[in-house]
Design an enzyme around this catalytic site. Structure first.
Site, PDB file in Angstrom:
ATOM      1  N   LYS A  45       0.740  -1.165   0.073  1.00 26.63           N
ATOM      2  CA  LYS A  45       0.172   0.017  -0.074  1.00 26.63           C
ATOM      3  C   LYS A  45       0.904   1.162   0.050  1.00 26.63           C
ATOM      4  CE  LYS A  45      -1.372  -3.612   1.703  1.00 26.63           C
ATOM      5  NZ  LYS A  45      -0.469  -4.458   2.052  1.00 26.63           N
ATOM      6  N   ARG A  46       2.102   1.202   0.541  1.00 23.27           N
ATOM      7  CA  ARG A  46       2.832   2.449   0.654  1.00 23.27           C
ATOM      8  C   ARG A  46       3.191   2.786  -0.931  1.00 23.27           C
ATOM      9  NH1 ARG A  46       7.075  -0.699   2.169  1.00 23.27           N
ATOM     10  NH2 ARG A  46       8.123   0.225   0.466  1.00 23.27           N
TER      11      ARG A  46
END
Length: 495
Positions: A257-258
RNA sequence: GGCCCGUUCGUCUAGUGGACUAGGACACAAGAUUUUCAAUCUUGGAACAGGAGUUCGAUUCUCCUACGGGCUGCCA
């Protein structure tokens, strides 16, 4: 793996969130392989971890797959002879096999508490040692086991690992792999809540669902030996294993998700086309000539071949995805593009300052605009920026108002002359307007570049606009004159 | 830490012992075209991780090192 056996592959996501770009590639490659071999694709839901399970993600998952055009022949929502296809509904099957292994003394109940085990693991780590389960429950007397079970003590089931045994298997991509069981642990196959762990349920289901080829991410390569043990212990035949190299983020780290948008849904929202995503995905970890980058799904089906898979993990390159998307947009039928854009418009321009005379015939107007912007956009999202000023009132920024302050062009005069010229324009079409205004520019002894810059600023409030003359035609006489006058007013009224 | 796997331009890749002055694409730079921006076309810079072998010859085969990834969970 008999030759006459049907090709059956599966995509087996766990419903923990949106469809991830890496999972999408796995799904696509399975789909391609099934199509190529006239086989079947099974969709199986691996929802054995209640804690991580998110029920809504099931819908999101199937929605994304369908949006990509990756239909499945059997499985969740499709039915078939090997169901149910949600592992949470197959508890009894796994428990049955686990009991079989216990009875055959290939597995044993383990009463150790998770907390206790975690502590041991931590301790081993602290001492720099490799943690392996101490097998204390393997040595329990049969009577004691019975007693504890009768008492209702919770227990997990562990595989009793064959001692110093080499496991061999062949992976399509990575070749022959050998692992000694001494590197493994008496891993758990059934949790104390009676639900199976991944290695157990996946193996059983792949066997029961008669999966001929297991195609999945490379993160499962190290799990495969454990699964092979289960195949052997249960007497199942092995499928072919193919592990796909990972897709890494642009920084070379594991995609997460980063990295911003990693879900298919996010790309969809940005206005990336499904064909473009599939095309790009096919370029990661696979290639068939290295000379061609754009190819249709149909072509991919024809060319797809497991032997051309790579071993090296690939970084995700957003720029290239955008370029591919641009190619598909340019190649698209203009009316279809217009329809897609119109669909987004309905929500996209909702709270903008809409022109009152343009609220009808949205799609018709967009069809006129599309030829002007089709080769200028890389995503559907970008279309909104180009289209907005056609539908919304323009306002002039400070920069726009002062734009001609230090330029030689006499902007107010240009505007006045243009207003006059267009007021007298009878046929308001692109070519006619162009003729008229080119003449005007010549009369005023201005280069077309310098001339159009003034009109462009007036109509768009921006240095950049779609091709000007066509834009004027679409805007219409009234609106064009209105904007020219507004801008004239704005630049003369300033102090 | 242990085990498994990998390593060609910044990125995706072609390449399977001589045809490699290592090819293509994205990105980047320059130019052409041009009413802006794009699109298009042309051109340019840019890589075999390092070392030791095998061989007449290694990007291609072997080993070592370095670096990277994966697994090492009662996650998948």
């Amino acid at each position: 793996m008999g030759k006459d056996k049907e090709t059956r592959v599966r995509f087996a996501p766990s419903p923990t969130g949106h469809l991830h770009i890496g999972s999408a590639r796995t799904a696509y490659f399975n789909w391609l392989f099934a199509k190529k071999n006239q086989g079947k694709l099974v969709l199986r839901i691996e929802d054995t971890d209640a804690a991580r399970h998110v029920e809504q993600s099931l819908e999101s998952l199937t929605h994304a797959l369908r949006w990509l055009g990756l239909g499945w022949d059997e499985g969740y929502e499709a039915g078939g002879g090997s169901g149910p296809y949600r592992q949470s509904q197959r508890k009894a099957i796994y428990a049955g096999y686990a009991q079989k292994l216990i009875d055959a003394e290939k597995a044993y109940p383990c009463f150790c508490s998770p907390q206790n085990l975690a502590q041991q693991r931590q301790q081993a780590e602290k001492e720099g040692k490799t943690y392996t389960y101490n097998r204390c429950c393997l040595n329990l007397k049969r009577s004691e086991v019975q007693e504890r079970i009768a008492k209702g003590s919770p227990y997990a089931v562990r595989i009793q690992l064959p001692h110093r045994h080499k496991i061999h298997f062949e992976d399509t991509v990575y070749g022959n792999i050998t692992v000694d069981t001494s590197q493994l642990d008496d891993f758990i196959i059934l949790r104390s809540n009676q639900l199976p762990t991944y290695n157990f349920s996946a193996t059983i289901d792949d066997a029961l669902m008669k999966i001929s080829h297991v195609i999945r991410g490379e993160d499962h390569l190290s799990n495969t030996p454990k699964q092979i043990i289960i195949y052997h212990l249960l007497g199942f035949g092995l499928p072919c294993f193919t592990h796909l190299p990972m897709i890494l983020g642009e920084d070379g780290r594991k995609l997460s998700k980063r990295h911003g948008s990693v879900s298919i849904e996010a790309y969809k929202n940005q206005g990336i086309l499904p064909q473009a995503i599939l095309n790009y995905l096919a370029l990661l970890g696979w290639s068939y000539t290295g000379q061609q980058d754009i190819f249709s799904v149909q072509e991919a089906v024809e060319k797809f071949d497991l032997s051309r898979l790579h071993k090296k993990p690939a970084r995700f390159d957003h720029q290239k995805l955008l370029w591919i998307n641009g190619c598909y947009i340019r190649g698209m039928d203009p009316d279809r593009l217009a329809a897609l854009i119109a669909q987004r418009m309905k929500t996209g321009l909702k709270d903008k300052d809409l022109r009152t005379d343009w609220d009808r015939d949205l799609e018709k107007k967009i069809k006129m605009i599309v030829p002007l912007i089709q080769e200028r956009i890389k995503t559907l999202d970008e279309a909104m920026d180009w289209i907005g000023p056609f539908f919304c009132k323009v306002s002039y920024s400070q920069e726009a108002v002062h734009f001609f302050d230090r330029k030689k062009t006499d902007a107010p005069l240009v505007l006045q002359k243009t207003i006059e010229a267009l007021e007298n324009q009878t046929i308001f079409s692109g070519p006619n307007i162009e003729q008229n205004l080119r003449n005007l520019a010549q009369e005023m002894d201005l280069s077309l570049r310098n001339y159009t810059q003034v009109v462009r600023m007036a109509l768009w409030g921006n240095k950049v606009s779609p091709p000007l003359f066509e834009t004027i035609a679409i805007l219409g006489k009234e609106c064009t004159l209105h904007r020219l006058k507004n801008y004239l007013e704005a630049i003369t009224a300033k102090t």
